[in-house]
Design a protein around this motif. Structure first.
Motif, PDB file in Angstrom:
ATOM      1  N   LEU A   4       0.847  -1.192   0.000  1.00 20.07           N
ATOM      2  CA  LEU A   4       0.000   0.000   0.000  1.00 20.07           C
ATOM      3  C   LEU A   4       0.883   1.242   0.000  1.00 20.07           C
ATOM      4  O   LEU A   4       1.850   1.326   0.761  1.00 20.07           O
ATOM      5  N   ASN A   5       0.548   2.203  -0.860  1.00 18.87           N
ATOM      6  CA  ASN A   5       1.271   3.474  -0.897  1.00 18.87           C
ATOM      7  C   ASN A   5       0.253   4.607  -0.921  1.00 18.87           C
ATOM      8  O   ASN A   5      -0.642   4.630  -1.768  1.00 18.87           O
ATOM      9  N   ILE A   6       0.393   5.526   0.030  1.00 18.48           N
ATOM     10  CA  ILE A   6      -0.445   6.733   0.064  1.00 18.48           C
ATOM     11  C   ILE A   6       0.471   7.920  -0.174  1.00 18.48           C
ATOM     12  O   ILE A   6       1.398   8.165   0.605  1.00 18.48           O
ATOM     13  N   SER A   7       0.216   8.656  -1.246  1.00 17.65           N
ATOM     14  CA  SER A   7       1.163   9.661  -1.727  1.00 17.65           C
ATOM     15  C   SER A   7       0.544  11.050  -1.784  1.00 17.65           C
ATOM     16  O   SER A   7      -0.531  11.246  -2.360  1.00 17.65           O
ATOM     17  N   PHE A   8       1.243  12.009  -1.179  1.00 20.15           N
ATOM     18  CA  PHE A   8       0.952  13.431  -1.329  1.00 20.15           C
ATOM     19  C   PHE A   8       2.166  14.057  -2.004  1.00 20.15           C
ATOM     20  O   PHE A   8       3.285  13.968  -1.482  1.00 20.15           O
ATOM     21  N   SER A   9       1.966  14.679  -3.154  1.00 22.00           N
ATOM     22  CA  SER A   9       3.099  15.211  -3.907  1.00 22.00           C
ATOM     23  C   SER A   9       2.726  16.531  -4.568  1.00 22.00           C
ATOM     24  O   SER A   9       1.609  17.037  -4.396  1.00 22.00           O
ATOM     25  N   HIS A  10       3.668  17.060  -5.329  1.00 21.07           N
ATOM     26  CA  HIS A  10       3.416  18.301  -6.070  1.00 21.07           C
ATOM     27  C   HIS A  10       2.278  18.132  -7.073  1.00 21.07           C
ATOM     28  O   HIS A  10       1.710  19.107  -7.538  1.00 21.07           O
ATOM     29  N   LYS A  11       1.930  16.889  -7.391  1.00 24.36           N
ATOM     30  CA  LYS A  11       0.871  16.631  -8.361  1.00 24.36           C
ATOM     31  C   LYS A  11      -0.525  16.815  -7.772  1.00 24.36           C
ATOM     32  O   LYS A  11      -1.464  17.146  -8.501  1.00 24.36           O
ATOM     33  N   ASN A  12      -0.665  16.561  -6.479  1.00 26.39           N
ATOM     34  CA  ASN A  12      -2.015  16.571  -5.916  1.00 26.39           C
ATOM     35  C   ASN A  12      -2.185  17.485  -4.708  1.00 26.39           C
ATOM     36  O   ASN A  12      -3.300  17.615  -4.190  1.00 26.39           O
ATOM     37  N   SER A  13      -1.089  18.104  -4.232  1.00 20.93           N
ATOM     38  CA  SER A  13      -1.172  18.901  -3.010  1.00 20.93           C
ATOM     39  C   SER A  13      -0.430  20.220  -3.143  1.00 20.93           C
ATOM     40  O   SER A  13       0.616  20.285  -3.795  1.00 20.93           O
ATOM     41  N   THR A  14      -0.968  21.232  -2.509  1.00 17.79           N
ATOM     42  CA  THR A  14      -0.316  22.533  -2.520  1.00 17.79           C
ATOM     43  C   THR A  14       0.901  22.506  -1.608  1.00 17.79           C
ATOM     44  O   THR A  14       1.088  21.598  -0.792  1.00 17.79           O
ATOM     45  N   ASP A 109       8.436  10.231 -11.384  1.00 16.46           N
ATOM     46  CA  ASP A 109       7.306  10.879 -10.714  1.00 16.46           C
ATOM     47  C   ASP A 109       7.721  12.207 -10.097  1.00 16.46           C
ATOM     48  O   ASP A 109       6.941  12.849  -9.410  1.00 16.46           O
ATOM     49  N   SER A 110       8.963  12.627 -10.352  1.00 16.86           N
ATOM     50  CA  SER A 110       9.481  13.858  -9.751  1.00 16.86           C
ATOM     51  C   SER A 110       8.997  15.095 -10.499  1.00 16.86           C
ATOM     52  O   SER A 110       8.631  15.017 -11.680  1.00 16.86           O
ATOM     53  N   MET A 111       9.001  16.230  -9.807  1.00 14.93           N
ATOM     54  CA  MET A 111       8.704  17.493 -10.473  1.00 14.93           C
ATOM     55  C   MET A 111       9.698  17.730 -11.596  1.00 14.93           C
ATOM     56  O   MET A 111       9.336  18.159 -12.692  1.00 14.93           O
ATOM     57  N   ILE A 112      10.969  17.427 -11.330  1.00 16.49           N
ATOM     58  CA  ILE A 112      12.020  17.512 -12.347  1.00 16.49           C
ATOM     59  C   ILE A 112      12.296  16.099 -12.823  1.00 16.49           C
ATOM     60  O   ILE A 112      12.971  15.325 -12.153  1.00 16.49           O
ATOM     61  N   VAL A 113      11.756  15.721 -13.985  1.00 18.20           N
ATOM     62  CA  VAL A 113      11.928  14.365 -14.484  1.00 18.20           C
ATOM     63  C   VAL A 113      13.411  14.079 -14.700  1.00 18.20           C
ATOM     64  O   VAL A 113      14.111  14.831 -15.368  1.00 18.20           O
ATOM     65  N   GLY A 114      13.891  12.988 -14.103  1.00 17.64           N
ATOM     66  CA  GLY A 114      15.295  12.635 -14.221  1.00 17.64           C
ATOM     67  C   GLY A 114      16.170  13.269 -13.164  1.00 17.64           C
ATOM     68  O   GLY A 114      17.391  13.102 -13.191  1.00 17.64           O
ATOM     69  N   LEU A 304      10.255  18.473 -18.903  1.00 21.22           N
ATOM     70  CA  LEU A 304       9.465  17.302 -19.223  1.00 21.22           C
ATOM     71  C   LEU A 304       9.311  17.130 -20.730  1.00 21.22           C
ATOM     72  O   LEU A 304       9.407  16.012 -21.253  1.00 21.22           O
ATOM     73  N   ASN A 305       9.089  18.218 -21.456  1.00 20.47           N
ATOM     74  CA  ASN A 305       8.945  18.130 -22.902  1.00 20.47           C
ATOM     75  C   ASN A 305      10.221  17.637 -23.564  1.00 20.47           C
ATOM     76  O   ASN A 305      10.186  16.829 -24.496  1.00 20.47           O
ATOM     77  N   LEU A 306      11.368  18.131 -23.076  1.00 20.05           N
ATOM     78  CA  LEU A 306      12.650  17.725 -23.648  1.00 20.05           C
ATOM     79  C   LEU A 306      12.938  16.249 -23.407  1.00 20.05           C
ATOM     80  O   LEU A 306      13.615  15.599 -24.192  1.00 20.05           O
ATOM     81  N   ARG A 307      12.406  15.702 -22.331  1.00 17.17           N
ATOM     82  CA  ARG A 307      12.705  14.334 -21.960  1.00 17.17           C
ATOM     83  C   ARG A 307      11.541  13.389 -22.252  1.00 17.17           C
ATOM     84  O   ARG A 307      11.507  12.271 -21.743  1.00 17.17           O
ATOM     85  N   GLU A 308      10.609  13.818 -23.077  1.00  9.51           N
ATOM     86  CA  GLU A 308       9.396  13.040 -23.296  1.00  9.51           C
ATOM     87  C   GLU A 308       9.685  11.657 -23.855  1.00  9.51           C
ATOM     88  O   GLU A 308       9.133  10.655 -23.385  1.00  9.51           O
ATOM     89  N   ASP A 309      10.553  11.554 -24.862  1.00 10.67           N
ATOM     90  CA  ASP A 309      10.870  10.250 -25.454  1.00 10.67           C
ATOM     91  C   ASP A 309      11.534   9.328 -24.444  1.00 10.67           C
ATOM     92  O   ASP A 309      11.198   8.138 -24.334  1.00 10.67           O
ATOM     93  N   SER A 310      12.489   9.886 -23.704  1.00  9.90           N
ATOM     94  CA  SER A 310      13.168   9.078 -22.681  1.00  9.90           C
ATOM     95  C   SER A 310      12.189   8.631 -21.610  1.00  9.90           C
ATOM     96  O   SER A 310      12.253   7.494 -21.127  1.00  9.90           O
ATOM     97  N   ALA A 311      11.289   9.528 -21.228  1.00 12.31           N
ATOM     98  CA  ALA A 311      10.300   9.189 -20.203  1.00 12.31           C
ATOM     99  C   ALA A 311       9.386   8.063 -20.677  1.00 12.31           C
ATOM    100  O   ALA A 311       9.028   7.169 -19.903  1.00 12.31           O
TER     101      ALA A 311
END
Length: 432
Positions: A4-14, A109-114, A304-311
């Motif tokens: 089980l993982n409960i996650s609060f991150s930059h994606k869902n929380s201020t 899943d980071s704000m800064i991919v990679g 994120l756009n620059l790394r889209e293919d790698s992602a």
């Protein structure tokens, strides 16, 4: 057993929500882990608390009960209602929980991919929980494979070919505002990894860098590495208004820069607060340009756009690694292995009994008794060994033992996939 993982991150929380949920030191994290494991439904747990996320990763016997316990505990500590926490959190269980933790370890899943900091932060979180006895075999398995997955992503893609972090993005933001920072006075407060990265980027751009820290000796260590000037932390109220550029990333539980020490200046100031909870809390002061973690989103989106293919390739690796992990878990059941050991032993006993009867060493009329005796001999021989195998099955080292046995009993046919052959050695604490 469930993951089980409960996650609060930059994606869902201020930022404000993440501040209230954050844990700043090891003692606070250990206290949280004790409360987590106090639930009858939770047997192992890890707490991940960084500037961009707060996550609880656990193994549990009942997902609903464990989830309820976690939300109640977090609500009591943060003062945020359970309804709001449930509305914000991303909840992952079993395969989705493993997929998520693999993504976190791989910086997907980071704000800064990679970005380069999260794998180390994840290892630190695991190390603290494991060394303190709050997690064991079940989460160790998952974390070991998470770091293996992250290594595959790094080796198979260029997602980390140009290492980035919140610190490097913050400096990039500064340079996008100021055409030239050469010779400008900059103050960096804190001496952690984020501060060190900031100092190095500022120096490479020609800034006049000063550092300060609550423990001056640590500031001197950083100064010796980077060749910068050191200021006493007690001087902060006096010198805060002398610097055009300020970066702060401390572990303070309360703001260190407030209205009381801020004075008007006749120049523009650029302040970057990279701490969580935030280091800067002010309500006055013209010509102060304050940037917090969530203000870096534009640069993040470009990244994120620059790394889209790698992602995209990385997500494929993570998906395959998740499937492989559960395939591997299925091979770790000790009972089928014990059954196969007995079966092979009985086959060997029967073959030997048939041989001695065929050669006339024992009369034919005693064939049934000979077979029964040979089986009893094998049972007596294997009893202590298989009892030990069952007793060790809940220990961390059992995976290594099980994998070795799998290899041994399949050695002649050599039909076991290479990835299952003695591949699990729990040295995760020593991995870098």
């Amino acid at each position: 057993m469930h993951y089980l993982n409960i996650s609060f991150s930059h994606k869902n929380s201020t930022l404000e929500i993440r501040e209230k949920l954050s844990y700043k030191d090891d003692d606070a994290i250990k206290a949280c882990l004790i409360k987590l494991n106090s639930s009858e439904a939770i047997n192992e747990s890890i707490l991940i608390s960084t500037c961009n996320r707060m996550e609880v990763f656990c193994s549990c016997s009942d997902i609903a009960s464990a989830t309820r316990h976690i939300f109640e505990m977090l609500s009591l500590r943060s003062g945020i209602s359970i309804d709001e926490l449930e509305g914000r959190a991303d909840i992952f269980d079993d395969s989705s929980a493993i997929h998520h933790i693999f993504s976190v370890a791989s910086s997907l899943d980071s704000m800064i991919v990679g970005e380069t900091q999260i794998p180390g932060q994840l290892k630190d979180a695991f190390r603290l929980s494991y060394d303190s006895g709050y997690c064991g075999q079940k989460l160790s398995r998952a974390m070991h494979h998470a770091f293996k997955c992250a290594a595959k992503v790094r080796n198979a893609t260029d997602i980390s070919s140009k290492p980035v972090s919140i610190a490097s993005v913050a400096v990039a933001k500064l340079k996008s505002i100021l055409d030239n920072i050469e010779g400008k006075k900059a103050l960096v407060i804190g001496v952690g990894e984020m501060s060190e990265i900031t100092v190095k980027h500022l120096i490479s751009s020609g800034a006049d860098v000063h550092v300060m820290n609550r423990t001056k000796e640590k500031a001197l260590d950083l100064a010796n590495i980077c060749g910068v000037k050191v200021l006493d932390m007690q001087e902060l109220p006096k010198v805060i208004n002398e610097f055009e550029i300020l970066f702060t990333a401390t572990a303070a539980s309360e703001p260190i820069i407030t209205d009381e020490i801020i004075k008007p200046c006749d120049f523009d100031r650029y302040w970057f607060d990279m701490a969580l909870p935030r280091d800067i809390n002010y309500h006055k002061g013209d010509r102060i340009n304050l940037y917090v973690i969530d203000d870096l989103k534009n640069i993040v989106d470009e990244n994120l756009n620059l790394r889209e293919d790698s992602a995209r390739r990385a997500h494929g690796i993570i998906g395959r690694s998740t499937v492989e992990f559960f395939e591997w878990l299925n091979t770790l059941n000790i009972e089928p292995i014990i059954k196969e050991i007995y079966q092979k032993a009985f086959e060997a006993a029967k073959a030997e009994s048939d041989r001695v009867i065929k050669n006339g060493y024992i009369p034919k009329e005693y064939e049934a008794q000979v077979h029964k005796m040979s089986e009893q001999v094998m049972k007596r021989f294997l009893h202590q060994m298989t009892s030990k195998m069952r007793s060790v099955s809940e220990e961390a080292k059992s995976d290594m033992v099980t994998s070795a046995l799998q290899f041994l009993i399949n050695k002649e046919s050599n039909d076991m996939p290479d990835k299952y052959k003695c591949e699990y050695a729990l040295n995760i604490i020593e991995e870098k």
